[in-house]
Design a protein around this motif. Sequence first.
Motif, PDB file in Angstrom:
ATOM      1  N   ARG A  98       0.886  -1.171   0.000  1.00  0.00           N
ATOM      2  CA  ARG A  98       0.000   0.000   0.000  1.00  0.00           C
ATOM      3  C   ARG A  98       0.913   1.205   0.000  1.00  0.00           C
ATOM      4  N   HIS A  99       0.906   1.982  -1.078  1.00  0.00           N
ATOM      5  CA  HIS A  99       1.950   2.984  -1.211  1.00  0.00           C
ATOM      6  C   HIS A  99       1.455   4.417  -1.339  1.00  0.00           C
ATOM      7  N   GLU A 100       0.168   4.662  -1.191  1.00  0.00           N
ATOM      8  CA  GLU A 100      -0.301   6.023  -1.409  1.00  0.00           C
ATOM      9  C   GLU A 100      -0.087   6.949  -0.206  1.00  0.00           C
ATOM     10  N   PHE A 101       0.294   6.369   0.969  1.00  0.00           N
ATOM     11  CA  PHE A 101       0.424   7.197   2.164  1.00  0.00           C
ATOM     12  C   PHE A 101       1.880   7.439   2.560  1.00  0.00           C
ATOM     13  N   MET A 102       2.822   7.160   1.656  1.00  0.00           N
ATOM     14  CA  MET A 102       4.233   7.151   2.038  1.00  0.00           C
ATOM     15  C   MET A 102       4.775   8.513   2.458  1.00  0.00           C
ATOM     16  N   LYS A 103       4.253   9.595   1.897  1.00  0.00           N
ATOM     17  CA  LYS A 103       4.855  10.899   2.155  1.00  0.00           C
ATOM     18  C   LYS A 103       4.705  11.363   3.589  1.00  0.00           C
ATOM     19  N   GLN A 104       3.793  10.725   4.355  1.00  0.00           N
ATOM     20  CA  GLN A 104       3.605  11.176   5.725  1.00  0.00           C
ATOM     21  C   GLN A 104       4.824  10.887   6.595  1.00  0.00           C
ATOM     22  N   PHE A 105       5.736  10.044   6.143  1.00  0.00           N
ATOM     23  CA  PHE A 105       6.932   9.728   6.921  1.00  0.00           C
ATOM     24  C   PHE A 105       8.083  10.696   6.659  1.00  0.00           C
ATOM     25  N   ASP A 106       7.964  11.555   5.656  1.00  0.00           N
ATOM     26  CA  ASP A 106       9.051  12.485   5.339  1.00  0.00           C
ATOM     27  C   ASP A 106       9.357  13.396   6.521  1.00  0.00           C
ATOM     28  N   ILE A 107      10.654  13.612   6.757  1.00  0.00           N
ATOM     29  CA  ILE A 107      11.092  14.512   7.822  1.00  0.00           C
ATOM     30  C   ILE A 107      11.453  15.845   7.176  1.00  0.00           C
ATOM     31  N   ASN A 108      10.709  16.892   7.501  1.00  0.00           N
ATOM     32  CA  ASN A 108      10.934  18.192   6.885  1.00  0.00           C
ATOM     33  C   ASN A 108      11.274  19.218   7.961  1.00  0.00           C
ATOM     34  N   HIS A 109      12.497  19.178   8.458  1.00  0.00           N
ATOM     35  CA  HIS A 109      12.916  20.161   9.442  1.00  0.00           C
ATOM     36  C   HIS A 109      13.109  21.498   8.741  1.00  0.00           C
ATOM     37  N   MET A 110      12.382  22.491   9.189  1.00  0.00           N
ATOM     38  CA  MET A 110      12.522  23.837   8.650  1.00  0.00           C
ATOM     39  C   MET A 110      13.392  24.666   9.586  1.00  0.00           C
ATOM     40  N   LEU A 111      14.367  25.349   9.027  1.00  0.00           N
ATOM     41  CA  LEU A 111      15.201  26.222   9.839  1.00  0.00           C
ATOM     42  C   LEU A 111      14.392  27.449  10.246  1.00  0.00           C
ATOM     43  N   PRO A 112      14.582  27.943  11.461  1.00  0.00           N
ATOM     44  CA  PRO A 112      13.731  29.028  11.961  1.00  0.00           C
ATOM     45  C   PRO A 112      13.874  30.287  11.120  1.00  0.00           C
ATOM     46  N   PRO A 113      12.774  31.038  10.940  1.00  0.00           N
ATOM     47  CA  PRO A 113      12.831  32.266  10.130  1.00  0.00           C
ATOM     48  C   PRO A 113      13.623  33.354  10.833  1.00  0.00           C
ATOM     49  N   CYS A 114      14.036  34.352  10.041  1.00  0.00           N
ATOM     50  CA  CYS A 114      14.749  35.535  10.559  1.00  0.00           C
ATOM     51  C   CYS A 114      16.003  35.159  11.334  1.00  0.00           C
ATOM     52  N   ASN A 115      16.616  34.027  10.993  1.00  0.00           N
ATOM     53  CA  ASN A 115      17.905  33.624  11.551  1.00  0.00           C
ATOM     54  C   ASN A 115      18.916  33.544  10.415  1.00  0.00           C
ATOM     55  N   ASP A 158      22.146  33.960  -2.169  1.00  0.00           N
ATOM     56  CA  ASP A 158      21.809  34.238  -0.772  1.00  0.00           C
ATOM     57  C   ASP A 158      22.992  34.046   0.174  1.00  0.00           C
ATOM     58  N   ILE A 159      24.098  33.507  -0.300  1.00  0.00           N
ATOM     59  CA  ILE A 159      25.296  33.421   0.546  1.00  0.00           C
ATOM     60  C   ILE A 159      25.923  34.807   0.620  1.00  0.00           C
ATOM     61  N   ALA A 160      26.008  35.337   1.840  1.00  0.00           N
ATOM     62  CA  ALA A 160      26.560  36.673   2.035  1.00  0.00           C
ATOM     63  C   ALA A 160      28.059  36.646   2.315  1.00  0.00           C
ATOM     64  N   PHE A 161      28.546  35.526   2.874  1.00  0.00           N
ATOM     65  CA  PHE A 161      29.937  35.493   3.320  1.00  0.00           C
ATOM     66  C   PHE A 161      30.371  34.041   3.455  1.00  0.00           C
ATOM     67  N   GLY A 162      31.646  33.789   3.202  1.00  0.00           N
ATOM     68  CA  GLY A 162      32.215  32.458   3.418  1.00  0.00           C
ATOM     69  C   GLY A 162      33.533  32.569   4.152  1.00  0.00           C
ATOM     70  N   THR A 171      16.850  34.487   3.707  1.00  0.00           N
ATOM     71  CA  THR A 171      16.874  33.491   2.635  1.00  0.00           C
ATOM     72  C   THR A 171      15.651  32.590   2.675  1.00  0.00           C
ATOM     73  N   GLU A 172      15.133  32.280   1.488  1.00  0.00           N
ATOM     74  CA  GLU A 172      14.048  31.302   1.367  1.00  0.00           C
ATOM     75  C   GLU A 172      14.506  30.146   0.481  1.00  0.00           C
ATOM     76  N   LEU A 173      15.824  29.911   0.440  1.00  0.00           N
ATOM     77  CA  LEU A 173      16.348  28.789  -0.333  1.00  0.00           C
ATOM     78  C   LEU A 173      15.692  27.500   0.154  1.00  0.00           C
ATOM     79  N   TYR A 174      15.106  26.753  -0.781  1.00  0.00           N
ATOM     80  CA  TYR A 174      14.396  25.505  -0.466  1.00  0.00           C
ATOM     81  C   TYR A 174      13.386  25.699   0.670  1.00  0.00           C
ATOM     82  N   ARG A 175      12.847  26.913   0.757  1.00  0.00           N
ATOM     83  CA  ARG A 175      11.879  27.253   1.818  1.00  0.00           C
ATOM     84  C   ARG A 175      12.440  26.937   3.204  1.00  0.00           C
TER      85      ARG A 175
END
Length: 503
Positions: A257-274, A319-323, A338-342
Amino acid sequence: MANSEYEYVKREFEFDRRLPPSNWIVVRIDGCHFHRFSKLHAFEKPNDENALRLMDTCATAMLKKFPDIVFAYGVSDEYSFVFREETEFYHRRESKILSVCVSYFTSVYVMKWKKIFPNKELKEPPYFDARAVCYPNLKTIRDYLAWRQVDCHINNQYNTCFWMLVKSGKSEQEAQLSLKGTSSKDKNELLAQQFQMNYDEQLAIFRKGSSVYREKVIDCEDPIKRTRPILTVAHVDIIGSEFWQNHQHILREGKCRHEFMKQFDINHMLPPCNWVVVRINACQFNQFTTICSFDKPNDAVALSLMNECASLMMEQYPDIAFGYGFGSEYSFVFHEKTELYRRQESLILSSCSSYFTSLYMKKWKTFFPHNELMPPPRFEAEALCCPKLKILCEYLSWRQAECHTGNQYNTCFWMLVKSGRSEKEAHETLKGTLSKDKNELLFQQFQMNYNNEPAMFRKGSCVFRQKVHGSDNGVTIERWDVKVEHVDIGAGFWRKHPWILGE
């Protein structure tokens, strides 16, 4: 560690996300902008067999390199790698697993390009992103792999029809309209009636994708007739139960049964304005530098190669300001907005690690024309978020303090070794010494003033954009060029360059 006053930024702001235990880990690697890449390199449509063989070669190398990968499945520019559920690879740290896997995959892709495409120049660095997905049991792993193979069939059948229509004279828009709302049966009939093509007779690698695994075979040279694993690439059905029943050493059977697979994806979003810092670091670099005969304690050419890659990273990622980099590491500061890859952590880390690796591979011959690149280098990456500019600046000060401490020690160490001491004796001589002690050792024993050593060794490298003025047909123009400097990055530097981290 330098144990400097700035080191608190590591304890308080670096992430150490661990993937949950007793879960199967899938690392799915996907090509970035491969539609453009395939067009630039004139890949055949709808499928380029050589391009798919190159992906399979990379996947096979992954299973050779990482024994905890038990199975891989690939289609087009995507590959999924299944790690056994009890793996302790990098202590299950998500950022390490993602970045090392995608970096090594990219490294092999570039290294094997000429073997698969001897008459095609690699015109731009390929790179990939990656994400980690955790599945709690064998049933969901089976269903995940079934989902990917179902997608392979659907997409390949559509693409086969689409490109046959385009090659027959239709525009791409007309081909899309012709296929809109058609079922699988309709597409098979279209291919048969208009192009006398039986879809089921197309190559299995196109229709079913590629499965890579260790096949158990009997060793005929062994008098006891024991089995041994051999890496195998097969293009077979993995949706049904037959494959898994015949290969129970890989995974056990489960219902599909493969239609529900995406619910396991781990999508850690980095906090905004950081401010987001991505720190890339080479894996097993001591071994790599020995094999490649880098100069000790510093190889100026190798460091220049790292700086070239960092400069090109800034061109790829606006979006890279400095290295800031030294030794085998580079930190890239992404602007707070930055909104790179949201701001999805896994995609940012994996694409940066992959692109940096690709640049390193592609530029190697420019800097080392007489050195063969072996083995393929790989880079890990991790993320750090800084909510305030003060914290970001102190992070960069910490890395520069580490550069100074590490380089001063290494300079003393290798001077002692080159003078005839063993490496163990050199370590013992330097044990417990202060910075002042090391400076005196260098001066008294080797007549060397440490402060006269090249600034690139002592201070590392800063990469940033600077406005320059030029002219075009007599008209004055302004542009932003990427610049590399080897300077202190204390408060004075930021006052002099306020635009770099300007809010």
